[in-house]
Design a protein around this motif. Sequence first.
Motif, PDB file in Angstrom:
ATOM      1  N   PRO A   1       0.536  -1.432   0.054  1.00 31.76           N
ATOM      2  CA  PRO A   1       0.247   0.104   0.085  1.00 31.76           C
ATOM      3  C   PRO A   1       0.888   1.283  -0.096  1.00 31.76           C
ATOM      4  O   PRO A   1       2.215   0.759   0.704  1.00 31.76           O
ATOM      5  N   GLY A   2       0.242   2.582  -0.437  1.00 31.28           N
ATOM      6  CA  GLY A   2       1.104   4.179  -0.169  1.00 31.28           C
ATOM      7  C   GLY A   2       1.908   4.015  -1.448  1.00 31.28           C
ATOM      8  O   GLY A   2       2.446   5.063  -1.535  1.00 31.28           O
ATOM      9  N   SER A   3       1.740   2.873  -2.903  1.00 32.48           N
ATOM     10  CA  SER A   3       2.845   2.596  -3.777  1.00 32.48           C
ATOM     11  C   SER A   3       2.264   3.770  -4.820  1.00 32.48           C
ATOM     12  O   SER A   3       2.786   3.920  -5.869  1.00 32.48           O
ATOM     13  N   GLY A   4       1.022   3.855  -4.867  1.00 29.03           N
ATOM     14  CA  GLY A   4      -0.058   4.673  -6.285  1.00 29.03           C
ATOM     15  C   GLY A   4      -0.312   5.526  -5.958  1.00 29.03           C
ATOM     16  O   GLY A   4       0.259   6.787  -4.287  1.00 29.03           O
ATOM     17  N   ARG A   5      -1.596   5.986  -6.337  1.00 30.83           N
ATOM     18  CA  ARG A   5      -2.049   7.603  -6.328  1.00 30.83           C
ATOM     19  C   ARG A   5      -3.164   7.245  -5.667  1.00 30.83           C
ATOM     20  O   ARG A   5      -3.848   8.676  -5.362  1.00 30.83           O
ATOM     21  N   PHE A   6      -3.830   6.013  -5.344  1.00 29.40           N
ATOM     22  CA  PHE A   6      -4.973   5.887  -5.176  1.00 29.40           C
ATOM     23  C   PHE A   6      -4.760   5.573  -3.223  1.00 29.40           C
ATOM     24  O   PHE A   6      -3.527   5.056  -2.647  1.00 29.40           O
ATOM     25  N   ARG A   7      -5.490   5.569  -2.251  1.00 27.47           N
ATOM     26  CA  ARG A   7      -5.414   5.404  -1.623  1.00 27.47           C
ATOM     27  C   ARG A   7      -6.116   3.463  -1.317  1.00 27.47           C
ATOM     28  O   ARG A   7      -6.607   3.326  -1.842  1.00 27.47           O
ATOM     29  N   SER A   8      -4.736   3.852  -0.383  1.00 27.49           N
ATOM     30  CA  SER A   8      -4.631   1.879  -0.331  1.00 27.49           C
ATOM     31  C   SER A   8      -4.043   1.229   0.609  1.00 27.49           C
ATOM     32  O   SER A   8      -3.938   1.575   2.283  1.00 27.49           O
ATOM     33  N   PHE A   9      -5.249  -0.166   0.837  1.00 25.19           N
ATOM     34  CA  PHE A   9      -5.135  -1.173   2.486  1.00 25.19           C
ATOM     35  C   PHE A   9      -4.294  -2.213   2.262  1.00 25.19           C
ATOM     36  O   PHE A   9      -4.705  -2.319   0.719  1.00 25.19           O
ATOM     37  N   ARG A  10      -3.844  -3.063   2.716  1.00 32.09           N
ATOM     38  CA  ARG A  10      -2.424  -3.569   2.632  1.00 32.09           C
ATOM     39  C   ARG A  10      -3.485  -4.815   3.147  1.00 32.09           C
ATOM     40  O   ARG A  10      -4.720  -5.113   3.790  1.00 32.09           O
ATOM     41  N   TRP A  11      -3.465  -5.912   2.419  1.00 32.51           N
ATOM     42  CA  TRP A  11      -3.364  -7.120   1.942  1.00 32.51           C
ATOM     43  C   TRP A  11      -2.941  -8.249   1.600  1.00 32.51           C
ATOM     44  O   TRP A  11      -1.762  -8.468   0.934  1.00 32.51           O
ATOM     45  N   ASP A  12      -2.888  -9.359   2.350  1.00 31.09           N
ATOM     46  CA  ASP A  12      -2.023 -10.146   1.442  1.00 31.09           C
ATOM     47  C   ASP A  12      -2.755 -11.241   0.953  1.00 31.09           C
ATOM     48  O   ASP A  12      -2.887 -12.586   2.659  1.00 31.09           O
ATOM     49  N   PRO A  13      -3.416 -12.468   0.109  1.00 31.20           N
ATOM     50  CA  PRO A  13      -4.579 -13.051   0.243  1.00 31.20           C
ATOM     51  C   PRO A  13      -4.619 -14.356   0.629  1.00 31.20           C
ATOM     52  O   PRO A  13      -4.969 -15.209   1.144  1.00 31.20           O
ATOM     53  N   THR A  14      -3.010 -14.401  -0.292  1.00 28.13           N
ATOM     54  CA  THR A  14      -2.067 -16.248   0.268  1.00 28.13           C
ATOM     55  C   THR A  14      -2.553 -16.802   1.724  1.00 28.13           C
ATOM     56  O   THR A  14      -2.031 -17.398   2.545  1.00 28.13           O
TER      57      THR A  14
END
Length: 304
Positions: free
Chosen positions: A36-49
């Motif tokens: 998260p935080g690497s692009g221009r949009f707000r992002s939330f962290r996840w790791d599906p696996t």
Amino acid sequence: MSRKVLITGGTGMIGTRLAEMLIDGGYEVALLSRTPGSGRFRSFRWDPTAGIIDEAAVPYADFIVNLAGSSVSDGKWTQERKREILSSRLAGTQLVARELAKQNHHVQAFISASAIGIYGDRDDQVVTEETPPAADDFLAEVCQQWEAAAQGVATHDHIRTAIFRIGIVLSPEGGALVPLARTVKMMAGAPLGSGKQYMSWIHLDDLCRLFMQALEQPQWQGTYNAVAPNPVTNQEFTETLAEVLHRPLVLPKVPEFGLKLVMGEMSEIVLASQRVSAEKTLQQGFRFEFPQLRGALESFYSEE
């Protein structure tokens, strides 16, 4: 009125364009991302696996668009690659479903991707949403499990759910069109295999508009084919592309055994014939901006 959309798989070709169009349409957008935080949009962290998701992610959203899944066209289909193609779709969908089962959110609709690969190779038979999935076919098996996971959201969580079986997405930014256009530009374009196999395609912007309509209008629930209303054979596709690019087609057909040699099982993507009906989507009132292949291709390459 709050209109917040959470996108899984939002950094891919479809998710990126959808996020732009949603912002233009007055929505707020956030992505689920491993970084998260690497692009221009707000992002939330996840790791599906690993089954990890920021617990603020789903409560943020009014709508969720589920596009997460590892690309089927990157690299040969080794056993490990096939496991990844399946698990990347299932794990993400199941993780979102798990969060939606909690009662601490206000999600009104869940839009999930699937693919026309569910129909397998059907020659020139027109297939609809009622056509049973193919047996003994890797992509069909993946799509069935993926759809079942998404359907769980409708059944267990009683959230309006629409599943879109996406055709070959046309965009100059990625997907199947890029290598096809490259070979035609190099004057090496040729129909693939017999050239008679049907390609059911959709312009990227039409696909994103379709998702947006499904978010907004409550009559969208169940399964829909996300394809333009005029599928073409591979030979017609290649010829139209060559005309739009003002290039001659010089080669005879690229033989099927040659493609299988280079691509392995992945050659199914370009050799399988899928003549998919858009009737149900049209009956829902969706209007395609690019119903014909030539217009879709010209929207990308008119300056060439």
